[in-house]
Design an enzyme around this catalytic site. Sequence first.
Site, mmCIF file in Angstrom:
data_model
loop_
_atom_site.group_PDB
_atom_site.id
_atom_site.type_symbol
_atom_site.label_atom_id
_atom_site.label_comp_id
_atom_site.label_asym_id
_atom_site.label_seq_id
_atom_site.Cartn_x
_atom_site.Cartn_y
_atom_site.Cartn_z
ATOM 1 N N GLY A 18 73.151 -15.183 98.787
ATOM 2 C CA GLY A 18 74.377 -15.971 98.647
ATOM 3 C C GLY A 18 74.787 -16.566 99.979
ATOM 4 N N ASP A 33 59.246 -8.269 104.981
ATOM 5 C CA ASP A 33 59.367 -9.729 104.902
ATOM 6 C C ASP A 33 59.549 -10.312 106.309
ATOM 7 O OD1 ASP A 33 59.536 -12.240 103.848
ATOM 8 O OD2 ASP A 33 61.572 -12.028 103.062
ATOM 9 N N CYS A 48 53.711 12.739 109.317
ATOM 10 C CA CYS A 48 53.004 12.563 108.052
ATOM 11 C C CYS A 48 53.784 13.190 106.919
ATOM 12 C CB CYS A 48 51.629 13.199 108.160
ATOM 13 S SG CYS A 48 51.722 14.900 108.717
HETATM 14 P P1 ADP Z 1 69.626 -13.990 103.161
HETATM 15 O O1 ADP Z 1 69.299 -12.685 103.813
HETATM 16 O O2 ADP Z 1 70.709 -13.883 102.116
HETATM 17 O O3 ADP Z 1 68.406 -14.680 102.668
HETATM 18 P P2 ADP Z 1 69.671 -15.372 105.629
HETATM 19 O O4 ADP Z 1 69.506 -14.194 106.511
HETATM 20 O O5 ADP Z 1 68.492 -16.236 105.406
HETATM 21 O O6 ADP Z 1 70.279 -14.927 104.257
HETATM 22 O O7 ADP Z 1 70.851 -16.246 106.223
HETATM 23 C C1 ADP Z 1 71.054 -17.585 105.911
HETATM 24 C C2 ADP Z 1 71.504 -18.321 107.139
HETATM 25 O O8 ADP Z 1 72.733 -17.795 107.626
HETATM 26 C C3 ADP Z 1 70.536 -18.184 108.299
HETATM 27 O O9 ADP Z 1 69.551 -19.175 108.262
HETATM 28 C C4 ADP Z 1 71.421 -18.329 109.514
HETATM 29 O O10 ADP Z 1 71.627 -19.681 109.824
HETATM 30 C C5 ADP Z 1 72.744 -17.744 109.047
HETATM 31 N N1 ADP Z 1 72.869 -16.347 109.487
HETATM 32 C C6 ADP Z 1 72.434 -15.253 108.834
HETATM 33 N N2 ADP Z 1 72.705 -14.139 109.530
HETATM 34 C C7 ADP Z 1 73.325 -14.524 110.655
HETATM 35 C C8 ADP Z 1 73.835 -13.824 111.808
HETATM 36 N N3 ADP Z 1 73.750 -12.495 111.902
HETATM 37 N N4 ADP Z 1 74.396 -14.550 112.795
HETATM 38 C C9 ADP Z 1 74.462 -15.885 112.701
HETATM 39 N N5 ADP Z 1 73.987 -16.594 111.665
HETATM 40 C C10 ADP Z 1 73.427 -15.944 110.649
#
Ligand code: ADP
Length: 620
Positions: A375, A481, A142
């Site tokens: 991005g 999220d 806490c």
């Molecule tokens: P952001 O956090 O910028 O919103 P995301 O996590 O949604 O980006 O990533 C976008 C896309 O990139 C994902 O839908 C996935 O297909 C690919 N991606 C993201 N992180 C990874 C990872 N660690 N390994 C493989 N593919 C990834």
Amino acid sequence: MFPRVILKGTMIKKSQQKKRTSPSNYKERFFVLDTQDLKYSERRPGKKPMLKGCIELSRIKCVEIVCTDVPIPCSFKYPFQVFHDSHYLYIFAPDNDCRQRWVRALKEETKYNNLVAKYHPNFWMEGKWRCCQQTEKLAAGCHVYDPEGCASKKPLPQLPDPETELQDLGQQWVIALQDYTAIGDDDLSLQKDQEYLLINSSHSDWWSVQDDRGCSGFVPCTYVAEKYGNNFERFEWYNKHINRGGAEDLLMKEGKEGAFMVRDSRHAGVYTVSVFTKAPGSNGEKNPRVKHYQIRQTETGRRAFYLAEKYLFSTIPELIHYHQHNAAGLITRLRHPVSQGIRCSQEAADLSKDQWEIVPEELNLGQELGSGQFGLVLEGRWRETRVAVKMIREECMSDDEFKEEAKVMMKLSHCKLVQLYGVCTQRSPMCLVFEFMENGCLSDYLRERKGRLSQNVMLGMCLDVSEGMSYLENSNFIHRDLAARNCLVSSDNEVKVSDFGMTRFVLDDQYTSSHGSKFPVKWSAPEVIKYSKFSSKSDVWSFGVLMWEVYNEGRLPYENRSNSEVVESLNKGLRLLKPRFAQDSVYVLMEWCWKEKPEDRPSFALLLHELASISDLTTS
Ligand code: ADP
């Protein structure tokens, strides 16, 4: 190589009461701290010492003094705690100096461990924590744990002489803005939101106060606010003699998202909060810019202060403290206090000296994997390891803040979390390097395998996520999220949680404000939609929606409904319907996650346990 001995000495150890029913006892032990373990043994005259316990330092999650008001039932009166695995070891030192030496040395040796974010400052006793009354021994702490050993990030100055003359203040009350743990005999612990009687405020850093049990002592004056007063001089965010233009110049020069100050407004007795932001405005305002909010007072009833939305506080420092942690209607949360004379930007994290910095020469970039909030995401290679690299578009992320937080995020390490390996700040744009997940994001994975996933596989996915989330919950880290789109799938179809905590660094207010078009309303708990109140329990709500997504093979929740329609039906108590593939026992868990009151929802630890029992039943 032999371990090097750091400290040794006789202290008293309290039995760990691993079973609820075992009586507690206090035994004298000879403790040895070396670079690998903390060992304790029994030494009796004429007999060979007998090793009674050995804790590997790497298993330690917290070391801290115990602040307590109960009589200590042994001859050594200075307790401290060592939390390791799932046990609390209480050790009693003969004096405060000795205790400080041990706590400091243990903290030094364990500072790179997977530490707790919060701990319990008082004892676990008679089935509950004396500090917070929680009845679960492994309940999250806490009080914020500081591995460096000091309650505030800013070191506090020397305590004043306790004999300082008393002033006559009449009956003046202060309210604690945050918790404070006393470190010695002359200071007093504070509990956030409690009131204390002010005894002496003549010292510039320490005030003397009295709590409701009549105990008095010094407290850092920036941790309290006078209940009826407006003397803010001691707060680093207050600038008395500065006008609107001056504030804008200073904040623009600072140039950091959320840089802010409180100043006197043109109208006597009124205060203004000025805050710098790079977030794009909705009415074509210039960017970056400084926004000014007047601190308002309620006109009827008890005097109370508020800013953008109507969260009421009885003092201005309380209001500022709240908005330092919650935007709650402001363009951004108040992140960096700025004052004339002192610039705060020197503190900006310089990750380049850090072991977490990834040097550009070691990173090879390959093809595009996708694109997201910040991005492009590229495939890459770093030191012979396949990695995913998020290229951060500058205007999308509050990067100074992120660099600071990245250090915390990189310490989070669990087989059901997508590991952040490091940050490459020497390249433009800055990029984040993650563990590579061959099967991409969970929502796409589910949709692509529609009709081919068994109930056991679906349950396994929920179990994976609950395991990762249980670890985050234990680390007191809020995801904010959680959704199938923010989980990724490995080559052996294991699901891991990704993007934890990242929304805090998004600069697009359409995404961060609960009224924004990109805000994930359909995954958000009611208290998040209404008051931006995030917690592990709001993550639990989102987890319920994620389970629903899994059992509906990646369908979007409330598919044909707008955000406002969803909010309206939630307010009426309606919830998502049972997915066709979910067993009753699984839907019961979803419904439990969607209880209106956060405290009625289960913890992730409990969800994990329940899901594991369903899995045992279905596979046996
Ligand atoms: P952001 O956090 O910028 O919103 P995301 O996590 O949604 O980006 O990533 C976008 C896309 O990139 C994902 O839908 C996935 O297909 C690919 N991606 C993201 N992180 C990874 C990872 N660690 N390994 C493989 N593919 C990834």
